[in-house]
Design an enzyme around this catalytic site. Structure first.
Site, PDB file in Angstrom:
ATOM      1  N   HIS A   6       4.407  -0.858  10.375  1.00  0.00           N
ATOM      2  CA  HIS A   6       3.997   0.347  10.279  1.00  0.00           C
ATOM      3  C   HIS A   6       2.676   0.666  11.091  1.00  0.00           C
ATOM      4  O   HIS A   6       1.963  -0.349  11.488  1.00  0.00           O
ATOM      5  CB  HIS A   6       3.443   0.736   8.913  1.00  0.00           C
ATOM      6  CG  HIS A   6       2.567  -0.351   8.346  1.00  0.00           C
ATOM      7  ND1 HIS A   6       2.561  -1.487   7.812  1.00  0.00           N
ATOM      8  CD2 HIS A   6       1.201   0.012   8.224  1.00  0.00           C
ATOM      9  CE1 HIS A   6       1.641  -2.071   7.366  1.00  0.00           C
ATOM     10  NE2 HIS A   6       0.703  -1.079   7.681  1.00  0.00           N
ATOM     11  N   ARG A  32      -1.687  -8.072  13.481  1.00  0.00           N
ATOM     12  CA  ARG A  32      -1.250  -6.903  14.268  1.00  0.00           C
ATOM     13  C   ARG A  32      -0.162  -7.498  15.424  1.00  0.00           C
ATOM     14  O   ARG A  32      -0.255  -8.768  15.838  1.00  0.00           O
ATOM     15  CB  ARG A  32      -2.381  -6.758  15.408  1.00  0.00           C
ATOM     16  CG  ARG A  32      -3.854  -5.926  14.479  1.00  0.00           C
ATOM     17  CD  ARG A  32      -4.839  -5.751  15.491  1.00  0.00           C
ATOM     18  NE  ARG A  32      -5.971  -5.349  14.830  1.00  0.00           N
ATOM     19  CZ  ARG A  32      -7.025  -6.328  14.684  1.00  0.00           C
ATOM     20  NH1 ARG A  32      -6.966  -7.224  15.265  1.00  0.00           N
ATOM     21  NH2 ARG A  32      -7.984  -5.778  13.827  1.00  0.00           N
ATOM     22  N   GLU A  36       0.850  -1.175  -0.020  1.00  0.00           N
ATOM     23  CA  GLU A  36      -0.052  -0.014  -0.021  1.00  0.00           C
ATOM     24  C   GLU A  36       0.795   1.323   0.149  1.00  0.00           C
ATOM     25  O   GLU A  36       2.116   1.414   0.035  1.00  0.00           O
ATOM     26  CB  GLU A  36      -1.106  -0.111   1.043  1.00  0.00           C
ATOM     27  CG  GLU A  36      -0.206  -0.106   2.609  1.00  0.00           C
ATOM     28  CD  GLU A  36      -1.052  -0.140   3.784  1.00  0.00           C
ATOM     29  OE1 GLU A  36      -2.131  -0.584   3.563  1.00  0.00           O
ATOM     30  OE2 GLU A  36      -0.679  -0.041   4.824  1.00  0.00           O
TER      31      GLU A  36
END
Length: 322
Positions: free
Chosen positions: A178, A198, A120
């Site tokens: 990130h 996560r 992304e």
């Protein structure tokens, strides 16, 4: 079908870290809500947007794919690995910090069936004073040292914090650790994936009052410890009606342009074009027709549209397939 720029009804996603700032773009956000994501253009099992304008109004992006295929998506876009629209376009409102996370690549064996990896890029639309993001690991971090830090609740000591301002751009290949921080509005272009691993979530409860799931083993497996090729840049465009390349990945190219007056552009038969309007207002014209556009709107231009014009005072992102 006569080709024209498509607008979509966004899918609004409630998130524990969200707020109601996307309402400034005219999106359907209620006061005191926790809307973190507006899925502006997408074709995913967790959210498929429907056309809001013109002849195709009411059709989902999946239906457009099956009915019009190459005319809309282009010769490249119709051949995506999972048969869906290859990208997912979002606007994000980060009222609070997002979880520290990492995304897998396409080749990770642990991917859910039918799901792609997730590379992304972020473009910062707005940032409050002092806003920061987490962007990568500190140099020298290994799988072993990170695993020990997680076990000892010292993971934050191994993460790089980066201050951000409006206009900053971040490319985030799969494997990059990130997290967006509180106080930013972001435009995101990504692979069509909703897979998130996560690492850390600040020990906070989710919207249901229960701790959100962590994915430690998957995260440790997919992190690129020597770096995944992440890049960042400030995005001063050299002049009006010129493109500045922000990201060039195997999955998308993203460019920034500042429209001043009238800008003659065109699509190709190979790929659709997506425009995200970041600032300002104006119009898009094509084949004797025109439509007003403004900040916060996302347009899908069919590969078959060919010649079109942007007019006004606008800052736009352009995304297409490489």
């Amino acid at each position: 079908m006569k080709s024209y720029p498509l607008k979509f009804i966004p899918e609004m996603k409630e998130r524990v870290w969200g707020g109601n700032s996307l309402a400034k773009f005219g999106l359907p956000v209620k006061e005191n809500s926790k809307i973190g994501e507006g899925w502006m253009i997408g074709d995913h099992p967790n959210g498929t947007t429907k056309v809001a304008n013109g002849e195709l109004a009411g059709l989902g992006l999946d239906e457009i794919r099956s009915k019009y295929g190459e005319l809309i998506f282009g010769t490249k876009g119709i051949n995506s690995p999972n048969g869906r629209f290859p990208l997912l376009l979002k606007l994000l409102d980060c009222e609070d910090d997002l979880s520290v996370q990492v995304h897998p690549g396409d080749d990770y064996a642990g991917l859910p069936e039918g799901e792609l990896g997730k590379t992304e890029m972020w473009y910062i639309l707005e940032a409050k004073p002092g806003a920061k993001i987490i962007y990568g690991l500190k140099p020298g971090t290994t799988r072993e040292s990170l695993a020990e830090a997680i076990e000892g609740k010292r993971i934050l000591d191994y993460l790089q914090e980066v201050p951000v301002a409006a206009g900053d751009s971040f490319y985030i290949p799969a494997g990059t650790v990130h997290a967006l921080g509180a106080g930013v509005l972001v435009a995101e272009v990504q692979q069509n994936s909703d897979t998130v691993y996560r690492l850390y979530d600040y020990d906070r409860p989710g919207l249901d009052g229960k701790p959100r799931e962590l994915h430690i083993e998957d995260s440790l497996n997919v992190i690129a410890y020597e770096g995944a090729g992440a890049t960042r840049m400030t995005t001063e465009v050299p002049g009006p009606n010129q493109w500045l390349k922000l990201a060039h990945s195997p999955y998308f190219i993203v460019e920034k342009g500042v429209v001043n007056g009238r800008w003659e552009l065109q699509t190709s038969k190979e790929t659709f074009v997506i425009h995200i309007v970041c600032e300002g207002s104006g119009q898009i014209s094509w084949d004797g027709e025109s439509m007003p556009i403004k900040a916060g709107e996302c347009l899908l231009l069919p590969a078959s549209l060919e010649n079109y014009q942007l007019e006004g005072n606008l800052t736009v992102l352009r995304s297409y397939l490489p």
